[in-house]
Scaffold this motif. Structure first.
Motif, short mmCIF file in Angstrom:
data_model
loop_
_atom_site.label_atom_id
_atom_site.label_comp_id
_atom_site.label_asym_id
_atom_site.label_seq_id
_atom_site.Cartn_x
_atom_site.Cartn_y
_atom_site.Cartn_z
N ARG A 173 9.46 -1.97 26.33
CA ARG A 173 10.41 -2.13 27.34
C ARG A 173 9.75 -3.29 27.92
O ARG A 173 8.70 -3.47 28.26
CB ARG A 173 10.49 -0.99 28.28
CG ARG A 173 11.28 -1.05 29.39
CD ARG A 173 11.30 0.16 30.39
NE ARG A 173 9.93 0.62 30.78
CZ ARG A 173 9.31 -0.02 31.67
NH1 ARG A 173 10.07 -0.84 32.50
NH2 ARG A 173 7.90 0.56 31.99
N ALA A 200 18.35 -1.08 20.14
CA ALA A 200 18.16 -2.22 21.07
C ALA A 200 18.88 -1.87 22.31
O ALA A 200 20.07 -1.55 22.28
CB ALA A 200 18.28 -3.42 20.64
N LEU A 222 15.06 -5.54 28.66
CA LEU A 222 15.39 -5.44 27.20
C LEU A 222 14.47 -4.01 26.91
O LEU A 222 13.45 -4.22 26.93
CB LEU A 222 15.16 -6.56 26.48
CG LEU A 222 15.08 -6.22 24.83
CD1 LEU A 222 16.66 -6.15 24.52
CD2 LEU A 222 14.65 -7.94 24.22
N SER A 223 15.10 -3.33 26.24
CA SER A 223 14.40 -2.04 25.56
C SER A 223 14.71 -2.10 24.00
O SER A 223 15.93 -2.11 23.65
CB SER A 223 14.71 -0.84 26.21
OG SER A 223 14.46 -0.69 27.64
#
Length: 67
Positions: free
Chosen positions: A46, A66, A51-52
């Motif tokens: 993370r 994603a 954005l993960s």
């Protein structure tokens, strides 16, 4: 140097402003245990920018998910 809301901050300045670096970014390792992927390693990442994604080290660092 990190960009935080338009301000250039050093690592020490970021640490003074937050209680833990995991508030800004985080990585967690795990193991999948269902179906065909049983026993496969996974790393959930993370970032501070929102954005993960999940990485599968046992599959040449494939990106599984994603957001």
């Amino acid at each position: 140097m990190a960009d935080w809301y338009g301000n250039g901050l050093t690592r020490q300045e970021l640490r003074r402003r937050c209680g833990s670096m995991t508030q800004l970014c985080d990585m967690r390792a795990g193991l999948l245990n269902d179906g065909k992927s049983r026993g496969m390693r996974i790393i959930d990442v993370r970032t501070g920018g929102g954005l993960s994604f999940s990485i599968l080290p046992d599959r040449c660092l494939d990106i599984a998910w994603a957001d």
